[in-house]
Design a protein around this motif. Sequence first.
Motif, PDB file in Angstrom:
ATOM      1  N   ASP A 156       4.576  -6.727  -6.999  1.00  0.00           N
ATOM      2  CA  ASP A 156       5.752  -5.464  -7.591  1.00  0.00           C
ATOM      3  C   ASP A 156       7.209  -5.965  -6.680  1.00  0.00           C
ATOM      4  N   THR A 157       7.586  -6.669  -5.616  1.00  0.00           N
ATOM      5  CA  THR A 157       8.285  -7.129  -5.382  1.00  0.00           C
ATOM      6  C   THR A 157       9.761  -7.435  -6.566  1.00  0.00           C
ATOM      7  N   ALA A 158      10.932  -6.803  -7.277  1.00  0.00           N
ATOM      8  CA  ALA A 158      11.802  -7.622  -7.899  1.00  0.00           C
ATOM      9  C   ALA A 158      12.650  -6.210  -8.208  1.00  0.00           C
ATOM     10  N   VAL A 159      14.004  -6.905  -8.695  1.00  0.00           N
ATOM     11  CA  VAL A 159      15.324  -5.478  -9.139  1.00  0.00           C
ATOM     12  C   VAL A 159      14.759  -4.643 -10.163  1.00  0.00           C
ATOM     13  N   TYR A 160      13.840  -3.463 -10.066  1.00  0.00           N
ATOM     14  CA  TYR A 160      14.010  -2.709 -11.421  1.00  0.00           C
ATOM     15  C   TYR A 160      15.207  -2.149 -12.047  1.00  0.00           C
ATOM     16  N   PHE A 161      14.946  -1.928 -13.280  1.00  0.00           N
ATOM     17  CA  PHE A 161      16.558  -1.878 -13.788  1.00  0.00           C
ATOM     18  C   PHE A 161      15.867   0.016 -14.850  1.00  0.00           C
ATOM     19  N   CYS A 162      16.165   0.337 -15.261  1.00  0.00           N
ATOM     20  CA  CYS A 162      16.209   1.441 -16.107  1.00  0.00           C
ATOM     21  C   CYS A 162      16.735   1.305 -17.828  1.00  0.00           C
ATOM     22  N   ALA A 163      16.885   1.396 -18.665  1.00  0.00           N
ATOM     23  CA  ALA A 163      16.889   1.386 -20.037  1.00  0.00           C
ATOM     24  C   ALA A 163      16.797   2.459 -20.875  1.00  0.00           C
ATOM     25  N   GLY A 205       0.364  -0.886   0.287  1.00  0.00           N
ATOM     26  CA  GLY A 205       0.157  -0.083   0.090  1.00  0.00           C
ATOM     27  C   GLY A 205       1.112   1.007   0.077  1.00  0.00           C
ATOM     28  N   GLY A 206       1.990   1.157  -0.144  1.00  0.00           N
ATOM     29  CA  GLY A 206       3.207   1.884   0.459  1.00  0.00           C
ATOM     30  C   GLY A 206       3.510   2.702  -1.067  1.00  0.00           C
ATOM     31  N   SER A 207       3.997   3.835  -0.909  1.00  0.00           N
ATOM     32  CA  SER A 207       4.901   4.308  -2.162  1.00  0.00           C
ATOM     33  C   SER A 207       6.939   4.860  -1.703  1.00  0.00           C
ATOM     34  N   LEU A 208       7.141   4.406  -3.534  1.00  0.00           N
ATOM     35  CA  LEU A 208       8.629   4.584  -3.689  1.00  0.00           C
ATOM     36  C   LEU A 208       8.691   6.045  -4.274  1.00  0.00           C
ATOM     37  N   ARG A 209       9.325   5.948  -5.234  1.00  0.00           N
ATOM     38  CA  ARG A 209      10.136   6.823  -6.281  1.00  0.00           C
ATOM     39  C   ARG A 209      11.658   6.400  -6.291  1.00  0.00           C
ATOM     40  N   LEU A 210      11.580   5.837  -7.878  1.00  0.00           N
ATOM     41  CA  LEU A 210      12.580   5.677  -8.752  1.00  0.00           C
ATOM     42  C   LEU A 210      13.542   6.520  -9.037  1.00  0.00           C
ATOM     43  N   SER A 211      14.764   6.450  -9.235  1.00  0.00           N
ATOM     44  CA  SER A 211      15.092   7.387  -9.945  1.00  0.00           C
ATOM     45  C   SER A 211      16.225   7.086 -11.293  1.00  0.00           C
ATOM     46  N   CYS A 212      16.096   7.587 -11.868  1.00  0.00           N
ATOM     47  CA  CYS A 212      17.606   7.068 -13.561  1.00  0.00           C
ATOM     48  C   CYS A 212      18.163   7.689 -13.834  1.00  0.00           C
ATOM     49  N   THR A 213      18.801   8.377 -13.273  1.00  0.00           N
ATOM     50  CA  THR A 213      20.308   9.345 -13.849  1.00  0.00           C
ATOM     51  C   THR A 213      20.902   8.465 -14.567  1.00  0.00           C
ATOM     52  N   ALA A 214      21.586   9.436 -15.892  1.00  0.00           N
ATOM     53  CA  ALA A 214      22.304   9.601 -17.334  1.00  0.00           C
ATOM     54  C   ALA A 214      23.700  10.382 -17.038  1.00  0.00           C
ATOM     55  N   SER A 215      24.547   9.809 -17.467  1.00  0.00           N
ATOM     56  CA  SER A 215      25.631  10.257 -16.845  1.00  0.00           C
ATOM     57  C   SER A 215      26.867   9.961 -18.223  1.00  0.00           C
ATOM     58  N   GLY A 216      27.596  11.307 -18.804  1.00  0.00           N
ATOM     59  CA  GLY A 216      28.535  11.102 -19.676  1.00  0.00           C
ATOM     60  C   GLY A 216      28.084  10.402 -21.580  1.00  0.00           C
ATOM     61  N   ARG A 217      26.776  11.333 -20.934  1.00  0.00           N
ATOM     62  CA  ARG A 217      25.697  11.074 -22.393  1.00  0.00           C
ATOM     63  C   ARG A 217      23.942  12.104 -22.335  1.00  0.00           C
ATOM     64  N   THR A 218      23.538  12.293 -23.107  1.00  0.00           N
ATOM     65  CA  THR A 218      22.319  12.781 -22.757  1.00  0.00           C
ATOM     66  C   THR A 218      21.431  12.174 -23.504  1.00  0.00           C
ATOM     67  N   PHE A 219      20.279  11.852 -22.867  1.00  0.00           N
ATOM     68  CA  PHE A 219      19.500  10.719 -23.398  1.00  0.00           C
ATOM     69  C   PHE A 219      18.224  11.412 -23.714  1.00  0.00           C
ATOM     70  N   SER A 220      18.410  12.799 -24.402  1.00  0.00           N
ATOM     71  CA  SER A 220      17.570  13.428 -24.357  1.00  0.00           C
ATOM     72  C   SER A 220      15.742  13.270 -26.052  1.00  0.00           C
ATOM     73  N   SER A 221      16.703  12.581 -26.333  1.00  0.00           N
ATOM     74  CA  SER A 221      16.604  12.038 -27.968  1.00  0.00           C
ATOM     75  C   SER A 221      16.168  10.432 -27.427  1.00  0.00           C
ATOM     76  N   VAL A 270      15.327  10.379 -15.347  1.00  0.00           N
ATOM     77  CA  VAL A 270      13.320   9.821 -15.132  1.00  0.00           C
ATOM     78  C   VAL A 270      13.643   9.147 -13.946  1.00  0.00           C
ATOM     79  N   TYR A 271      12.166   9.233 -13.826  1.00  0.00           N
ATOM     80  CA  TYR A 271      11.234   8.885 -12.582  1.00  0.00           C
ATOM     81  C   TYR A 271      10.747   8.060 -12.939  1.00  0.00           C
ATOM     82  N   LEU A 272      10.175   7.157 -11.311  1.00  0.00           N
ATOM     83  CA  LEU A 272       8.822   5.723 -11.780  1.00  0.00           C
ATOM     84  C   LEU A 272       8.185   6.075 -10.568  1.00  0.00           C
ATOM     85  N   GLN A 273       7.624   6.669 -10.706  1.00  0.00           N
ATOM     86  CA  GLN A 273       6.983   6.596  -8.659  1.00  0.00           C
ATOM     87  C   GLN A 273       5.850   5.935  -9.117  1.00  0.00           C
TER      88      GLN A 273
END
Length: 121
Positions: free
Chosen positions: A87-94, A13-29, A76-79
Motif C-alpha cells: 500500500d506504500t504509495a503517493v495517494y491522489f484524490c481526483a 497492520g495499522g490504519s490511516l485516514r486520508l482526507s480530500c477537501t475541495a475548495s473554490g467550488r462544490t463537488f457534490s455532483s 471525501v475520506y479514505l479509511q
Amino acid sequence: QLQASGGGLVQAGGSLRLSCTASGRTFSSYTIGWFRQAPGKEREFVAARGWSGRVYYADSVKGRFTISRDNVKNTVYLQMNSLNSEDTAVYFCAAKSDVGSIWSDNNYDYWGQGTLVTVSS
C-alpha cells in the motif's frame, strides 16, 4: 481546488485516514476517486464514490479500505485498515463528472497534489 492530506508512516497492520477537501467550488455532483502511485509503477485506481453514494473499490483494497463522503464539509475520506507494504504509495484524490469510466484516471478533471503513505514491515 482539491487538497489531499493524512498520509504518513505507519506499521504494517495499522490504519490511516486520508482526507480530500475541495475548495473554490462544490463537488457534490462529482464522483471523487482515490488513486495511488508506487515508486516505479503506474498510477492505479483505489476507490471512488459517486454523487449518488455508489462506491467502487479496487480488488486489492476491497474489505480493507472504505471511502466516505461529507458533502457539508466538501470532504471525501479514505479509511485504510490492515495496511501492508504494497500500500506504500503517493495517494491522489481526483474529481470527475459523469462522463467516462470511474476506473481510468484519464476521465478525472481535477486532481489534488498527493499525500505520501509509507507502510513499514
